[in-house]
Design a protein around this motif. Structure first.
Motif, PDB file in Angstrom:
ATOM      1  N   GLU A  37      18.150  31.908 -15.683  1.00 54.04           N
ATOM      2  CA  GLU A  37      18.525  33.045 -16.503  1.00 54.04           C
ATOM      3  C   GLU A  37      18.473  32.669 -17.981  1.00 54.04           C
ATOM      4  O   GLU A  37      18.428  31.488 -18.333  1.00 54.04           O
ATOM      5  CB  GLU A  37      19.953  33.510 -16.161  1.00 54.04           C
ATOM      6  N   ASN A  38      18.499  33.673 -18.854  1.00 49.89           N
ATOM      7  CA  ASN A  38      18.615  33.408 -20.286  1.00 49.89           C
ATOM      8  C   ASN A  38      19.893  32.625 -20.550  1.00 49.89           C
ATOM      9  O   ASN A  38      20.966  32.971 -20.054  1.00 49.89           O
ATOM     10  CB  ASN A  38      18.644  34.729 -21.074  1.00 49.89           C
ATOM     11  N   GLY A  39      19.772  31.553 -21.336  1.00 50.23           N
ATOM     12  CA  GLY A  39      20.934  30.735 -21.641  1.00 50.23           C
ATOM     13  C   GLY A  39      21.270  29.709 -20.585  1.00 50.23           C
ATOM     14  O   GLY A  39      22.303  29.035 -20.674  1.00 50.23           O
ATOM     15  N   SER A  40      20.397  29.543 -19.592  1.00 51.63           N
ATOM     16  CA  SER A  40      20.687  28.603 -18.502  1.00 51.63           C
ATOM     17  C   SER A  40      20.434  27.155 -18.892  1.00 51.63           C
ATOM     18  O   SER A  40      20.957  26.237 -18.251  1.00 51.63           O
ATOM     19  CB  SER A  40      19.847  28.951 -17.277  1.00 51.63           C
ATOM     20  N   GLY A  41      19.603  26.930 -19.924  1.00 53.64           N
ATOM     21  CA  GLY A  41      19.324  25.569 -20.348  1.00 53.64           C
ATOM     22  C   GLY A  41      17.865  25.187 -20.324  1.00 53.64           C
ATOM     23  O   GLY A  41      17.517  24.034 -20.601  1.00 53.64           O
ATOM     24  N   LYS A  42      16.976  26.139 -20.021  1.00 52.95           N
ATOM     25  CA  LYS A  42      15.548  25.820 -19.947  1.00 52.95           C
ATOM     26  C   LYS A  42      15.020  25.323 -21.289  1.00 52.95           C
ATOM     27  O   LYS A  42      14.364  24.281 -21.372  1.00 52.95           O
ATOM     28  CB  LYS A  42      14.741  27.051 -19.500  1.00 52.95           C
ATOM     29  N   SER A  43      15.299  26.073 -22.348  1.00 51.50           N
ATOM     30  CA  SER A  43      14.808  25.685 -23.680  1.00 51.50           C
ATOM     31  C   SER A  43      15.494  24.427 -24.185  1.00 51.50           C
ATOM     32  O   SER A  43      14.874  23.597 -24.864  1.00 51.50           O
ATOM     33  CB  SER A  43      15.022  26.835 -24.676  1.00 51.50           C
ATOM     34  N   THR A  44      16.763  24.263 -23.854  1.00 48.32           N
ATOM     35  CA  THR A  44      17.481  23.040 -24.246  1.00 48.32           C
ATOM     36  C   THR A  44      16.814  21.822 -23.625  1.00 48.32           C
ATOM     37  O   THR A  44      16.633  20.792 -24.298  1.00 48.32           O
ATOM     38  CB  THR A  44      18.953  23.115 -23.805  1.00 48.32           C
ATOM     39  N   LEU A  45      16.437  21.931 -22.361  1.00 48.95           N
ATOM     40  CA  LEU A  45      15.756  20.822 -21.686  1.00 48.95           C
ATOM     41  C   LEU A  45      14.438  20.504 -22.378  1.00 48.95           C
ATOM     42  O   LEU A  45      14.142  19.333 -22.665  1.00 48.95           O
ATOM     43  CB  LEU A  45      15.509  21.184 -20.224  1.00 48.95           C
ATOM     44  N   ILE A  46      13.639  21.522 -22.688  1.00 39.96           N
ATOM     45  CA  ILE A  46      12.344  21.291 -23.339  1.00 39.96           C
ATOM     46  C   ILE A  46      12.531  20.685 -24.723  1.00 39.96           C
ATOM     47  O   ILE A  46      11.829  19.739 -25.110  1.00 39.96           O
ATOM     48  CB  ILE A  46      11.552  22.611 -23.406  1.00 39.96           C
ATOM     49  N   ASN A  47      13.478  21.192 -25.484  1.00 37.93           N
ATOM     50  CA  ASN A  47      13.733  20.649 -26.826  1.00 37.93           C
ATOM     51  C   ASN A  47      14.179  19.191 -26.763  1.00 37.93           C
ATOM     52  O   ASN A  47      13.820  18.381 -27.629  1.00 37.93           O
ATOM     53  CB  ASN A  47      14.781  21.489 -27.541  1.00 37.93           C
TER      54      ASN A  47
END
Length: 287
Positions: A37-47
């Protein structure tokens, strides 16, 4: 089989969110779809993978190299496409190409021009005249023009029309068919990942709920629509999650082929990624 990506215990803590001890390994020559979901951590992991934010981990390797020790070597073999490109709006595609020819040692100007033509992108117009979809197409033209070995995409197909999105999926599959080419794509468009993913990682509230091959998900999981009496007779070990609806229950089961042998008159259909994601996010456990 060589691993394109190795992550052990990657953790990033914020005041109100924690990406919590993520661990998995991804073989070379495959496509990983990260859902959540949005805010689940996908982008945090990539960053964190890209070193854009600091994070704690036991091991973090990309293309067989430690990311902290060899960032410049890795970047030469890496292409990244974000939802927002970040190039100066006054630049033209030709100006961007000239700039990137000094950044990437494998930059192929002929290939770049070919992709611009293929994607119907005007080479001499400023980016501020481009639509969102055109800017995304430019990102793909750039990514495929410097011979990357690892392509990372974060919600990169947002804003693309269905026809071009399907073309991009074909390009990604073609790209990954070369043994040393790997793709990581985080997307909420699970239907895209149903078409191309070899592996799927589901992140929910900062935790990795599963990392499995797509074939395993398709072969193992199934959905049953049934009454409460049937649900009560199922072995809890075979039930992943269930959801109560108005007049029946929907049940996500594992070992679906074995269950089919037991319940021969019961329809057990395969589950796509969106259905699996909804069961994990909103379903209940059978006690």
């Amino acid at each position: 089989m060589q691993q394109a990506l190795v992550i052990e215990n990657l953790t990033k803590r914020y005041k109100d969110f924690t990406l919590d001890h993520i661990s998995f390994s991804l073989p070379q020559g495959t496509i990983l779809g990260i859902i959540g979901e949005n805010g689940s951590g996908k982008s945090t992991l990539i960053n964190a993978l890209l070193g854009l934010i600091p994070a704690d981990y036991s091991q973090l390797e990309l293309l067989g190299k430690d990311i902290a020790a060899h960032p410049n070597l890795i970047k030469q073999d890496l292409a990244v496409i974000f939802d927002d490109a970040g190039y100066d709006e006054n630049f033209t595609p030709l100006q961007i190409g000239k700039f990137l020819s000094h950044v990437y040692k494998n930059w192929d100007a002929d290939s770049y021009r070919s992709y611009l033509k293929r994607f119907d992108l005007p080479a001499k117009k400023r980016l501020k005249t481009f639509s969102r979809g055109m800017k995304t197409k430019l990102e793909f033209a750039i990514a495929f023009s410097h011979s990357p070995k690892f392509l990372i995409m974060d919600e990169a197909t947002n804003g693309l029309d269905p026809v071009f999105r399907d073309e991009i999926l074909d390009l990604l599959r073609e790209f990954s068919e070369e043994e040393n080419h790997t793709v990581l794509i985080a997307s909420h468009i699970t239907s895209d990942l149903d078409k191309i993913a070899d592996y799927v990682a589901y992140i929910h509230h900062g935790r990795l709920l599963f990392f499995q091959s797509y074939d395993e998900l398709q072969n193992e999981y199934g959905i049953i629509n049934c009454k409460k009496s049937f649900l009560d007779n199922l072995n809890p070990e075979d039930v992943v999650y269930y959801r109560k609806e108005d007049y029946s229950y929907r049940v996500l089961v594992k070992n679906r082929y074995s269950l089919k042998q037991i319940f021969q008159d019961v329809e057990i259909h395969s589950a796509d990624l969106e259905e699996i994601m909804l069961f994990y996010a909103k379903g209940e456990k059978l006690e």
